[in-house]
Structure formats: structure tokens, C-alpha cells
Motif scaffolding. Sequence first.
Motif, PDB file in Angstrom:
ATOM      1  N   PHE A   1     -22.581 -29.768  15.552  1.00 22.19           N
ATOM      2  CA  PHE A   1     -21.904 -30.557  14.524  1.00 22.19           C
ATOM      3  C   PHE A   1     -22.741 -30.704  13.254  1.00 22.19           C
ATOM      4  N   ALA A   2     -24.023 -31.056  13.391  1.00 16.08           N
ATOM      5  CA  ALA A   2     -24.841 -31.338  12.206  1.00 16.08           C
ATOM      6  C   ALA A   2     -24.948 -30.139  11.260  1.00 16.08           C
ATOM      7  N   PRO A   3     -25.265 -28.932  11.746  1.00 19.42           N
ATOM      8  CA  PRO A   3     -25.310 -27.786  10.821  1.00 19.42           C
ATOM      9  C   PRO A   3     -23.951 -27.462  10.196  1.00 19.42           C
ATOM     10  N   ARG A   4     -22.870 -27.698  10.927  1.00 20.24           N
ATOM     11  CA  ARG A   4     -21.534 -27.451  10.373  1.00 20.24           C
ATOM     12  C   ARG A   4     -21.272 -28.394   9.202  1.00 20.24           C
ATOM     13  N   LEU A   5     -21.532 -29.681   9.409  1.00 16.68           N
ATOM     14  CA  LEU A   5     -21.271 -30.659   8.351  1.00 16.68           C
ATOM     15  C   LEU A   5     -22.210 -30.447   7.172  1.00 16.68           C
ATOM     16  N   ALA A   6     -23.497 -30.225   7.453  1.00 13.13           N
ATOM     17  CA  ALA A   6     -24.456 -30.002   6.370  1.00 13.13           C
ATOM     18  C   ALA A   6     -24.081 -28.765   5.560  1.00 13.13           C
TER      19      ALA A   6
ATOM     20  N   ARG B   1     -11.698 -31.578   9.312  1.00 15.43           N
ATOM     21  CA  ARG B   1     -11.032 -31.514  10.611  1.00 15.43           C
ATOM     22  C   ARG B   1     -11.519 -30.288  11.386  1.00 15.43           C
ATOM     23  N   GLU B   2     -11.725 -29.190  10.663  1.00 14.03           N
ATOM     24  CA  GLU B   2     -12.229 -27.977  11.301  1.00 14.03           C
ATOM     25  C   GLU B   2     -13.701 -28.120  11.679  1.00 14.03           C
ATOM     26  N   VAL B   3     -14.473 -28.809  10.830  1.00 10.66           N
ATOM     27  CA  VAL B   3     -15.874 -29.090  11.165  1.00 10.66           C
ATOM     28  C   VAL B   3     -15.949 -29.749  12.533  1.00 10.66           C
ATOM     29  N   LEU B   4     -15.106 -30.740  12.731  1.00  8.84           N
ATOM     30  CA  LEU B   4     -15.122 -31.511  13.980  1.00  8.84           C
ATOM     31  C   LEU B   4     -14.549 -30.713  15.136  1.00  8.84           C
ATOM     32  N   ALA B   5     -13.431 -30.036  14.907  1.00 14.53           N
ATOM     33  CA  ALA B   5     -12.725 -29.350  15.994  1.00 14.53           C
ATOM     34  C   ALA B   5     -13.561 -28.252  16.619  1.00 14.53           C
TER      35      ALA B   5
ATOM     36  N   PRO C   1     -12.022 -37.019  10.515  1.00 12.36           N
ATOM     37  CA  PRO C   1     -11.972 -36.131   9.342  1.00 12.36           C
ATOM     38  C   PRO C   1     -11.862 -36.882   8.024  1.00 12.36           C
ATOM     39  N   GLU C   2     -11.053 -37.935   7.985  1.00 12.73           N
ATOM     40  CA  GLU C   2     -10.941 -38.701   6.741  1.00 12.73           C
ATOM     41  C   GLU C   2     -12.213 -39.492   6.469  1.00 12.73           C
ATOM     42  N   LEU C   3     -12.878 -39.967   7.517  1.00 16.34           N
ATOM     43  CA  LEU C   3     -14.147 -40.664   7.323  1.00 16.34           C
ATOM     44  C   LEU C   3     -15.207 -39.702   6.776  1.00 16.34           C
ATOM     45  N   LEU C   4     -15.191 -38.467   7.255  1.00 18.07           N
ATOM     46  CA  LEU C   4     -16.132 -37.468   6.730  1.00 18.07           C
ATOM     47  C   LEU C   4     -15.810 -37.124   5.282  1.00 18.07           C
ATOM     48  N   TRP C   5     -14.528 -37.105   4.949  1.00 11.66           N
ATOM     49  CA  TRP C   5     -14.145 -36.877   3.550  1.00 11.66           C
ATOM     50  C   TRP C   5     -14.662 -38.010   2.670  1.00 11.66           C
ATOM     51  N   LEU C   6     -14.575 -39.252   3.147  1.00 13.60           N
ATOM     52  CA  LEU C   6     -15.110 -40.381   2.392  1.00 13.60           C
ATOM     53  C   LEU C   6     -16.623 -40.255   2.227  1.00 13.60           C
ATOM     54  N   LEU C   7     -17.284 -39.765   3.267  1.00 15.29           N
ATOM     55  CA  LEU C   7     -18.718 -39.486   3.153  1.00 15.29           C
ATOM     56  C   LEU C   7     -18.966 -38.463   2.044  1.00 15.29           C
TER      57      LEU C   7
ATOM     58  N   LEU D   1     -11.265 -42.479  17.580  1.00 12.67           N
ATOM     59  CA  LEU D   1     -12.179 -42.197  16.468  1.00 12.67           C
ATOM     60  C   LEU D   1     -12.084 -40.740  16.046  1.00 12.67           C
ATOM     61  N   ARG D   2     -11.879 -39.861  16.995  1.00 10.52           N
ATOM     62  CA  ARG D   2     -11.768 -38.442  16.673  1.00 10.52           C
ATOM     63  C   ARG D   2     -10.597 -38.182  15.734  1.00 10.52           C
ATOM     64  N   GLU D   3      -9.524 -38.910  15.900  1.00 12.23           N
ATOM     65  CA  GLU D   3      -8.353 -38.741  15.042  1.00 12.23           C
ATOM     66  C   GLU D   3      -8.651 -39.155  13.605  1.00 12.23           C
ATOM     67  N   GLU D   4      -9.462 -40.194  13.442  1.00 14.27           N
ATOM     68  CA  GLU D   4      -9.746 -40.716  12.105  1.00 14.27           C
ATOM     69  C   GLU D   4     -10.969 -40.067  11.461  1.00 14.27           C
TER      70      GLU D   4
END
Length: 224
Positions: free
Chosen positions: A86-91, A141-145, A160-166, A155-158
Motif C-alpha cells: 500500500f505505502a509505495p502505491r500511495l506514495a 480506489r485502485e490504490v487501495l483495491a 478512497p475519498e479520505l485519501l483524496w482529501l489527503l 472504512l474501506r468503502e470510505e
Amino acid sequence: MPTPAPRSAKAEATRAGIVSAAMRLFKEGGYDATTMRAVADAAGVSLGSAYYYFASKEHLVQGFYDQISGEHQEVVTDVLADETAFAPRLAGVLERWIDLAAPYHDFAGTFFRNAADPRSPLSPFSPESAAAREASVAIHREVLAGSDLKLPAALREEMPELLWLLQMGMVLFWVYDSSDDQARTRALVRGVVPLVDRLGRLTRLPVVRGVAGDIAALARSLRD
């Protein structure tokens, strides 16, 4: 709301040409000094055509948001294909956005000044920004999936939008980051992403699961 009819290839090319001309003029002369007529001349279209595609300069910037969102989806393909942690995907997703937006950093503050007005179409929460917003949420959403991060279902459902806010928080920091190559923003990404990863993994623990549910409920209430 009915789905808009798809634009022809010629219309898309004209629209993209107008956006590119506008961004070039904004960079050279500044947002406030650039007129719609100057944009039309630079793009090689009539003023009426420019207004046909974009009702105002603000909508021109919105067209840029849509364009960079599409480019962002393209440049993160390899990150999302090659990484499962997850971390390398998001970064990777956040760092690729910084790379894409770098040429526009010098006048990004002008955009933000308008975007900060909740009535402006440039606000990331406005109806006009829906396409760019949804494209960005879809990336997260793809980062997480495709990642190894396991979250409680609510929490998984919400998330992607929390990551967008980040990401929006990172964008705000980036706007005011005067360091070379926005080095402080890149350091922020490197520091925050592992924390998000760690906190996400903690939500699987029974003692934290209730808090995760509360976060999900709060996110739903704010969206609704």
C-alpha cells in the motif's frame, strides 16, 4: 442528471488546444492579465469558439484540472501495476502528481486563490469539479483495491475519498512550497504515507476497530 453526449475527436482536440494555449499564457503573463481573446488568438480559434467550450477563465482552469487528472491516471499505471504494498502505491501516486504539476507551480497560487472561494467553479468540491474529483478518487480506489492493506469493510468503502482529501492537503502545502523542486512537499509525502499505512493496519485490531467505524460514519455524514 443525463450523461453528456461524448465529444467528437475534433472537438476534444480543439478543447485541448484552448486549454494548452491558456496554460502557456497564464505561465508567461499571469492569470489576471490573460484575456479570453488572447487565449482564443493563441489557440487559433475565434473568440466565440473559445466561449463555446469555456464560459470563463475559471472554466478554462477547470478544463486544465480535467486534463491533468486524465494525465495523472496515465502516469500512475506502472506504479499500480508493479507495486502491491500500500505505502509505495500511495506514495507513487502522490509523487507523480507533483511531477505532473511542477511546470505550473509558479502561478498555482492564483488558481488556489479562486479555488478557496466555495462559490467558485474551481473549488475542488464544486459541481464543475466533479469529473476531476471523481477521476482522482478512482485512482485512490485502485490504490487501495490492488494493495495488501486490509481494512474493516465500512472504512474501506470510505477510504478512497479520505485519501483524496489527503491529496488535497498535499496540494495546498505544495502551492505554498517555495523549496527547490518542491522538496518539502516530497518530504511530506515520504513522511505521511508510512503513517497512513501504519494507522490503516491498526484498524484491524479489535481495540481500534470501533474508532475505524466512527471515522467511516463521520466521512459518510460529511459527504451526504
